[in-house]
Motif scaffolding. Structure first.
Motif, PDB file in Angstrom:
ATOM      1  N   TRP A  16       0.835  -1.145   0.042  1.00 33.15           N
ATOM      2  CA  TRP A  16       0.156   0.089  -0.039  1.00 33.15           C
ATOM      3  C   TRP A  16       0.661   1.135  -0.088  1.00 33.15           C
ATOM      4  N   LEU A  17       1.741   0.997   0.987  1.00 34.91           N
ATOM      5  CA  LEU A  17       2.569   2.539   1.195  1.00 34.91           C
ATOM      6  C   LEU A  17       3.536   2.774  -0.248  1.00 34.91           C
ATOM      7  N   ALA A  18       3.970   1.497  -0.670  1.00 34.07           N
ATOM      8  CA  ALA A  18       4.738   1.709  -1.859  1.00 34.07           C
ATOM      9  C   ALA A  18       4.158   2.592  -2.972  1.00 34.07           C
ATOM     10  N   GLY A  19       2.758   2.134  -2.943  1.00 37.02           N
ATOM     11  CA  GLY A  19       2.003   2.701  -4.215  1.00 37.02           C
ATOM     12  C   GLY A  19       1.528   4.344  -3.793  1.00 37.02           C
ATOM     13  N   ALA A  57      -4.836  -1.016   1.256  1.00 34.72           N
ATOM     14  CA  ALA A  57      -5.147  -0.075   2.441  1.00 34.72           C
ATOM     15  C   ALA A  57      -6.204  -0.775   2.968  1.00 34.72           C
ATOM     16  N   ILE A  58      -7.077  -1.393   2.569  1.00 36.54           N
ATOM     17  CA  ILE A  58      -8.226  -2.024   3.002  1.00 36.54           C
ATOM     18  C   ILE A  58      -8.022  -3.434   3.684  1.00 36.54           C
ATOM     19  N   LEU A  59      -7.112  -4.311   2.936  1.00 33.91           N
ATOM     20  CA  LEU A  59      -6.589  -5.584   3.556  1.00 33.91           C
ATOM     21  C   LEU A  59      -5.538  -5.227   4.749  1.00 33.91           C
ATOM     22  N   THR A  60      -4.900  -4.035   4.592  1.00 34.98           N
ATOM     23  CA  THR A  60      -3.815  -3.587   5.649  1.00 34.98           C
ATOM     24  C   THR A  60      -4.874  -3.398   7.118  1.00 34.98           C
ATOM     25  N   ALA A  61      -6.024  -2.820   6.925  1.00 38.17           N
ATOM     26  CA  ALA A  61      -6.818  -2.494   8.031  1.00 38.17           C
ATOM     27  C   ALA A  61      -7.616  -3.939   8.384  1.00 38.17           C
ATOM     28  N   ILE A  62      -7.833  -4.770   7.649  1.00 40.98           N
ATOM     29  CA  ILE A  62      -8.719  -6.159   8.070  1.00 40.98           C
ATOM     30  C   ILE A  62      -7.411  -6.910   8.967  1.00 40.98           C
ATOM     31  N   PHE A  63      -6.286  -6.912   8.313  1.00 43.98           N
ATOM     32  CA  PHE A  63      -5.440  -7.712   9.134  1.00 43.98           C
ATOM     33  C   PHE A  63      -4.745  -7.205  10.376  1.00 43.98           C
ATOM     34  N   GLY A  64      -4.877  -5.870  10.460  1.00 45.84           N
ATOM     35  CA  GLY A  64      -4.611  -5.004  11.741  1.00 45.84           C
ATOM     36  C   GLY A  64      -5.725  -5.212  12.708  1.00 45.84           C
ATOM     37  N   ILE A  65      -6.760  -5.265  12.242  1.00 42.62           N
ATOM     38  CA  ILE A  65      -7.840  -5.354  13.047  1.00 42.62           C
ATOM     39  C   ILE A  65      -7.960  -6.743  13.668  1.00 42.62           C
ATOM     40  N   ALA A  66      -7.733  -7.860  12.940  1.00 42.47           N
ATOM     41  CA  ALA A  66      -7.771  -9.131  13.204  1.00 42.47           C
ATOM     42  C   ALA A  66      -6.564  -9.529  14.362  1.00 42.47           C
ATOM     43  N   LEU A  67      -5.491  -8.742  13.972  1.00 43.69           N
ATOM     44  CA  LEU A  67      -4.581  -8.858  15.347  1.00 43.69           C
ATOM     45  C   LEU A  67      -4.870  -8.337  16.551  1.00 43.69           C
ATOM     46  N   ALA A 124       6.541  13.947   2.669  1.00 40.99           N
ATOM     47  CA  ALA A 124       6.150  14.172   3.988  1.00 40.99           C
ATOM     48  C   ALA A 124       5.951  12.972   5.063  1.00 40.99           C
ATOM     49  N   PRO A 125       4.875  12.061   4.169  1.00 45.17           N
ATOM     50  CA  PRO A 125       4.474  10.825   5.105  1.00 45.17           C
ATOM     51  C   PRO A 125       5.550   9.810   5.276  1.00 45.17           C
ATOM     52  N   VAL A 126       6.720  10.186   5.015  1.00 40.67           N
ATOM     53  CA  VAL A 126       7.688   9.211   5.307  1.00 40.67           C
ATOM     54  C   VAL A 126       8.152   9.456   6.971  1.00 40.67           C
TER      55      VAL A 126
END
Length: 141
Positions: A16-19, A57-67, A124-126
């Protein structure tokens, strides 16, 4: 099982962040373009990239919430570092949405920013990412 979820979470974060780090770079070149054909090509590239990385981005959130779910509510309540990390993460999601807004401005040939603005936007987001990594690894509080 938890290691698989962590691995997938990290993979989708990186993808996600690479993109979204590359998208403002495309904006730099788009803003500098003088010919409409070149601008039209950038519009295609930007749109494809944004829609390619948004599922990450969506899958990042899903797996983060799962953790968070696996570790449990008690762990979540005492993990102050995680609360700060989530606040910074919301800023990155906001950045992602802002990139969409800018992409739409380019789509309608309504860009109002300079290449210098997009260069700054690209870098900036780095700092947010650095803070998030430190919080996730060091867990300073």
């Amino acid at each position: 099982m938890i290691f698989w979820i962590k691995a997938l979470h990290i993979f989708f974060v990186i993808s996600w962040l690479a993109g979204i780090f590359y998208l403002p770079r495309l904006f730099v070149y788009h803003a500098a373009a003088e010919h409409q054909a070149v601008k039209d090509q950038f519009k295609i590239m930007e749109r494809r990239l944004w829609f390619f990385v948004t599922p990450f981005a969506i899958l990042t959130a899903i797996f983060g919430i799962a953790l968070i779910y696996i570790y449990g509510l008690a762990w979540f309540k005492i993990s102050t570092w995680l609360h700060v990390k989530l606040a910074l993460l919301l800023a990155i999601y906001g950045y992602h949405i802002y990139l969409y807004k800018l992409m739409k401005q380019f789509e309608y040939d309504n860009n109002v920013h300079s290449t210098k603005f997009y260069r700054f936007l690209n870098e900036a987001p780095v700092l947010l990412l650095l803070a998030i990594v430190i919080l996730a690894v060091v867990k300073p509080f």
